[in-house]
Design an enzyme around this catalytic site. Sequence first.
Site, mmCIF file in Angstrom:
data_model
loop_
_atom_site.group_PDB
_atom_site.id
_atom_site.type_symbol
_atom_site.label_atom_id
_atom_site.label_comp_id
_atom_site.label_asym_id
_atom_site.label_seq_id
_atom_site.Cartn_x
_atom_site.Cartn_y
_atom_site.Cartn_z
ATOM 1 C CD GLU A 2 -39.657 -32.779 35.900
ATOM 2 O OE1 GLU A 2 -38.514 -33.124 36.267
ATOM 3 O OE2 GLU A 2 -40.628 -32.744 36.670
ATOM 4 C CB CYS B 164 -40.063 -29.142 36.824
ATOM 5 S SG CYS B 164 -38.440 -29.776 37.306
ATOM 6 C CB CYS C 73 -40.981 -29.834 41.854
ATOM 7 S SG CYS C 73 -39.597 -29.120 40.934
ATOM 8 C CG HIS D 12 -35.656 -31.419 39.527
ATOM 9 N ND1 HIS D 12 -36.810 -31.012 40.159
ATOM 10 C CD2 HIS D 12 -34.708 -31.554 40.482
ATOM 11 C CE1 HIS D 12 -36.569 -30.896 41.463
ATOM 12 N NE2 HIS D 12 -35.300 -31.208 41.684
HETATM 13 ZN ZN LIG Z 1 -38.643 -30.622 39.413
#
Ligand SMILES: [Zn+2]
Length: 143
Positions: free
Chosen positions: A50, A81, A78, A48
Amino acid sequence: MRLALDEAARAVRGGDVPVGAVVLAPDGATVLAAAHNEREAAGDPTAHAEVLAVRRAAARLGEWRLTGCTLVVTLEPCTMCAGAIQQSRLDRLVYGARDEKAGAVGSLWDLVRDRRLNHRPEVIGGVLADACSRQLTDFFRER
Ligand SMILES: [Zn+2]
């Protein structure tokens, strides 16, 4: 956030959902790292924006603690993250669009501001939210 939006646009080339993240140094102006979602491009479920941005910023500083730094991301993080943000000791999180289906910073959960944690970053949500959510909506409409 404009930089994060530009970064997010790069994700689409690899077939990824457009999410972009930038880590700013404690001065609030120096960009330490930028990343976009690379889950499809890298075949990595943890890639991801992040997580990648946090890793790159830590590598650049030569230090896992990102104390004083700010993470700017186009979509509400999420659970994974949010965990990475908490673990990296970032002091500020700025995000754009809310993620009502998976958001862990206010929508479904609020992990980074859980009072049981001893490190809680400041959170500023909804920055350029319309532009951030439009980028995602356009992507899914084209699919
Ligand atoms: Zn994430």
